[in-house]
Write an enzyme that holds these catalytic residues in place. Structure first.
Site, PDB file in Angstrom:
ATOM      1  N   GLU A 146       0.827  -1.219   0.000  1.00  0.00           N
ATOM      2  CA  GLU A 146       0.000   0.000   0.000  1.00  0.00           C
ATOM      3  C   GLU A 146       0.861   1.269   0.000  1.00  0.00           C
ATOM      4  O   GLU A 146       0.373   2.352   0.316  1.00  0.00           O
ATOM      5  CB  GLU A 146      -0.947   0.027   1.224  1.00  0.00           C
ATOM      6  CG  GLU A 146      -1.764  -1.226   1.468  1.00  0.00           C
ATOM      7  CD  GLU A 146      -2.836  -1.496   0.422  1.00  0.00           C
ATOM      8  OE1 GLU A 146      -2.922  -0.740  -0.556  1.00  0.00           O
ATOM      9  OE2 GLU A 146      -3.571  -2.485   0.591  1.00  0.00           O
ATOM     10  N   HIS A 170      -2.558   2.316   8.645  1.00  0.00           N
ATOM     11  CA  HIS A 170      -3.635   1.484   8.097  1.00  0.00           C
ATOM     12  C   HIS A 170      -3.753   0.231   8.948  1.00  0.00           C
ATOM     13  O   HIS A 170      -2.775  -0.491   9.131  1.00  0.00           O
ATOM     14  CB  HIS A 170      -3.306   1.119   6.647  1.00  0.00           C
ATOM     15  CG  HIS A 170      -4.158   0.026   6.080  1.00  0.00           C
ATOM     16  ND1 HIS A 170      -5.535   0.101   6.061  1.00  0.00           N
ATOM     17  CD2 HIS A 170      -3.844  -1.174   5.530  1.00  0.00           C
ATOM     18  CE1 HIS A 170      -6.025  -1.002   5.502  1.00  0.00           C
ATOM     19  NE2 HIS A 170      -5.021  -1.798   5.192  1.00  0.00           N
ATOM     20  N   HIS A 172      -6.752  -3.056  10.497  1.00  0.00           N
ATOM     21  CA  HIS A 172      -7.940  -3.850  10.175  1.00  0.00           C
ATOM     22  C   HIS A 172      -8.766  -4.094  11.451  1.00  0.00           C
ATOM     23  O   HIS A 172      -8.793  -5.220  11.954  1.00  0.00           O
ATOM     24  CB  HIS A 172      -7.528  -5.212   9.595  1.00  0.00           C
ATOM     25  CG  HIS A 172      -6.783  -5.173   8.304  1.00  0.00           C
ATOM     26  ND1 HIS A 172      -6.225  -6.304   7.728  1.00  0.00           N
ATOM     27  CD2 HIS A 172      -6.504  -4.156   7.452  1.00  0.00           C
ATOM     28  CE1 HIS A 172      -5.634  -5.990   6.586  1.00  0.00           C
ATOM     29  NE2 HIS A 172      -5.776  -4.685   6.393  1.00  0.00           N
ATOM     30  N   GLU A 200     -17.694  12.536  21.900  1.00  0.00           N
ATOM     31  CA  GLU A 200     -16.308  12.853  21.567  1.00  0.00           C
ATOM     32  C   GLU A 200     -15.960  12.528  20.118  1.00  0.00           C
ATOM     33  O   GLU A 200     -14.958  13.021  19.599  1.00  0.00           O
ATOM     34  CB  GLU A 200     -15.347  12.154  22.527  1.00  0.00           C
ATOM     35  CG  GLU A 200     -15.191  10.679  22.262  1.00  0.00           C
ATOM     36  CD  GLU A 200     -14.535   9.969  23.440  1.00  0.00           C
ATOM     37  OE1 GLU A 200     -15.285   9.565  24.345  1.00  0.00           O
ATOM     38  OE2 GLU A 200     -13.318   9.818  23.442  1.00  0.00           O
ATOM     39  N   HIS A 241     -12.565  -4.019   4.556  1.00  0.00           N
ATOM     40  CA  HIS A 241     -11.104  -4.126   4.629  1.00  0.00           C
ATOM     41  C   HIS A 241     -10.503  -3.462   5.869  1.00  0.00           C
ATOM     42  O   HIS A 241      -9.888  -4.141   6.683  1.00  0.00           O
ATOM     43  CB  HIS A 241     -10.499  -3.536   3.342  1.00  0.00           C
ATOM     44  CG  HIS A 241      -9.019  -3.671   3.265  1.00  0.00           C
ATOM     45  ND1 HIS A 241      -8.332  -3.891   2.101  1.00  0.00           N
ATOM     46  CD2 HIS A 241      -8.058  -3.599   4.220  1.00  0.00           C
ATOM     47  CE1 HIS A 241      -7.035  -3.983   2.342  1.00  0.00           C
ATOM     48  NE2 HIS A 241      -6.850  -3.796   3.618  1.00  0.00           N
TER      49      HIS A 241
HETATM   50  P1  13P Z   1       1.250  -5.494   3.188  1.00  0.00           P
HETATM   51  O1  13P Z   1       1.741  -6.720   3.923  1.00  0.00           O
HETATM   52  O2  13P Z   1       1.783  -5.421   1.779  1.00  0.00           O
HETATM   53  O3  13P Z   1       1.547  -4.242   3.989  1.00  0.00           O
HETATM   54  O4  13P Z   1      -0.317  -5.602   3.024  1.00  0.00           O
HETATM   55  C1  13P Z   1      -1.145  -5.708   4.145  1.00  0.00           C
HETATM   56  C2  13P Z   1      -2.446  -5.017   3.960  1.00  0.00           C
HETATM   57  O5  13P Z   1      -3.104  -4.716   4.934  1.00  0.00           O
HETATM   58  C3  13P Z   1      -2.924  -4.699   2.602  1.00  0.00           C
HETATM   59  O6  13P Z   1      -3.971  -3.791   2.647  1.00  0.00           O
HETATM   60 ZN    ZN Z   2      -5.061  -3.807   4.640  1.00  0.00          ZN
END
Ligand code: 13P
Ligand code: ZN
Length: 301
Positions: A146, A170, A172, A200, A241
Site C-alpha cells: 500500500e 492502516h 484492520h 467525543e 477491509h
Molecule cells: P502489506 O503486507 O503489503 O503491507 O499488506 C497488508 C495489507 O493490509 C494490505 O492492505
Molecule cells: Zn489492509
C-alpha cells in the site's frame, strides 16, 4: 554494568551469540537508527495496534515521514547501494523525503522482536517518482504493497497541513470492518452513524469519515481514490477491509482510530440489541463542537 540500566536497545547478532554465551553477557551493538526516538515510537505503535487485534498476520501497514534533523542524526548508518524502484504514482512535493515504513508481508506481531527485518527506511528521488531502501529489510523485501496509497496520502496532507502531518496508519479493526457490511456506503450516513455513538467522536474527527467501496488492495486506483478522500478527511474507511488515518504524530493518529473503532463497537452492540431507539440531534452534535471551537462538517449532519 547492570542490565536494567541499559537505556539503549541492545541485541546480539547470530554470529556473536556464541561469544555472548561464553561471556554470559550480551555483545552490544550500538545503532543510532534502533535507538532513535521516532523509530521506537513507530515500533511501539505497531506492537500496540497488533495487541489490540487490529493487525492479524501481515494485515495493516504504517509509514512515517522522518524529520530532517532525525535523518541527519542517523544518516551515516544508511546504505545507498540499492536500486531505485518506481512508486507507481508521482509525489513531487515529497521529493527527497525519507519514510520509515513497514515491509510488505511482514507480521506486526514480530516487528518489535526483529525490526531490522520487518521495516525499512526508504528515500524518495528528486522527482518523487521512485524510492530506494537505505536501511532495514535486511534479509530482503519491499515496503508495504500500500506504499502508493501511503505516499499519495502523505502528499495530500503535506500541502493541506503545511508539512505538519507525518504519520499514515492502516489497520484492520473488527467492528469498523463489520459495520461496512451493513451501513450505507456513503460518507454522510457512515459518519453520522459513528458520530451518534459518543459525543467525543465529532470532537476527535469533526471533518468526518470518508468511505470507499471494496476496491483492489495495493492498486493505484485505490491509492488515488483514498488520497481524494484525504483532501477532505483525516480518516478513511475501506469497505470490507480496514481504516486509514493521517495525523501529526503517533498519539493523534492512534487516538482517531481508537475512537472510531470504539464507536463502531458500540454501534455493533446497539444493532445487535435491535437498533437505536434514541439518537442525538444534529444541533446537539453541533453544540458539543461549539464548546471546543471546532468546525464540524455540517454537510454530514
Ligand atoms: P502489506 O503486507 O503489503 O503491507 O499488506 C497488508 C495489507 O493490509 C494490505 O492492505
Ligand atoms: Zn489492509
Amino acid at each position: 554494568f547492570r542490565r536494567k540500566n541499559i537505556s539503549f536497545r541492545i541485541y546480539c547478532s547470530a554470529i556473536n551469540s556464541d561469544l555472548s554465551n561464553k561471556l554470559n553477557f550480551p555483545v552490544i551493538k550500538m545503532s543510532k537508527v534502533l535507538n532513535a526516538k521516532f523509530f521506537n515510537e513507530f515500533i511501539d505503535m505497531v506492537d500496540l495496534c497488533c495487541s489490540l487485534g487490529w493487525n492479524e498476520r501481515n494485515g495493516g501497514n504504517m509509514s512515517y515521514r522522518i524529520a530532517t534533523e532525525d535523518i541527519e542524526a542517523i544518516k551515516d548508518e544508511f546504505s545507498f547501494e540499492k536500486p531505485w524502484t518506481s512508486i507507481g504514482v508521482t509525489v513531487a512535493n515529497l521529493a527527497n523525503e525519507y519514510f520509515l515504513v513497514t515491509g510488505s508481508g511482514k507480521y506486526f506481531r514480530y516487528t518489535k522482536a526483529d525490526p531490522e527485518n520487518s521495516v525499512c527506511i526508504a528515500q524518495l528521488d528528486e522527482k518523487g517518482e521512485n524510492y530506494r531502501i537505505v536501511w532495514g529489510l535486511a534479509s530482503g523485501g519491499r515496503p508495504t504493497s500500500e506504499f502508493p496509497t501511503h505516499l499519495l496520502n502523505h502528499s495530500v496532507k503535506f500541502d493541506i497541513t503545511g508539512g505538519k502531518h507525518r504519520l499514515v496508519m492502516h489497520v484492520h479493526p473488527v467492528n469498523t470492518i463489520a459495520l461496512t457490511f451493513v451501513l450505507p456506503q456513503n460518507d454522510k450516513d457512515f459518519t453520522r452513524e459513528i458520530w451518534d455513538m459518543m459525543p467525543e467522536c465529532a470532537v476527535v474527527f469533526p471533518r468526518g469519515i470518508g468511505i470507499l467501496p471494496l476496491m483492489l488492495t495495493g492498486s493505484i486506483d485505490i491509492a488515488k481514490a483514498t488520497a481524494e478522500k484525504f483532501k477532505e478527511y483525516d480518516v478513511v474507511v475501506w469497505s470490507m477491509h480496514g481504516i486509514f488515518s493521517s495525523g501529526e504524530n503517533f498519539r493523534d493518529v492512534f487516538g482517531i482510530i481508537e475512537t472510531v473503532e470504539k464507536a463502531a463497537e458500540i454501534l455493533v452492540k446497539v444493532i445487535s440489541m435491535g437498533g437505536k431507539k434514541v439518537r442525538p440531534t444534529a444541533q446537539e452534535i453541533i453544540d458539543v463542537c461549539d464548546e471546543y471551537n471546532l468546525d464540524i462538517n455540517k454537510a454530514l449532519l
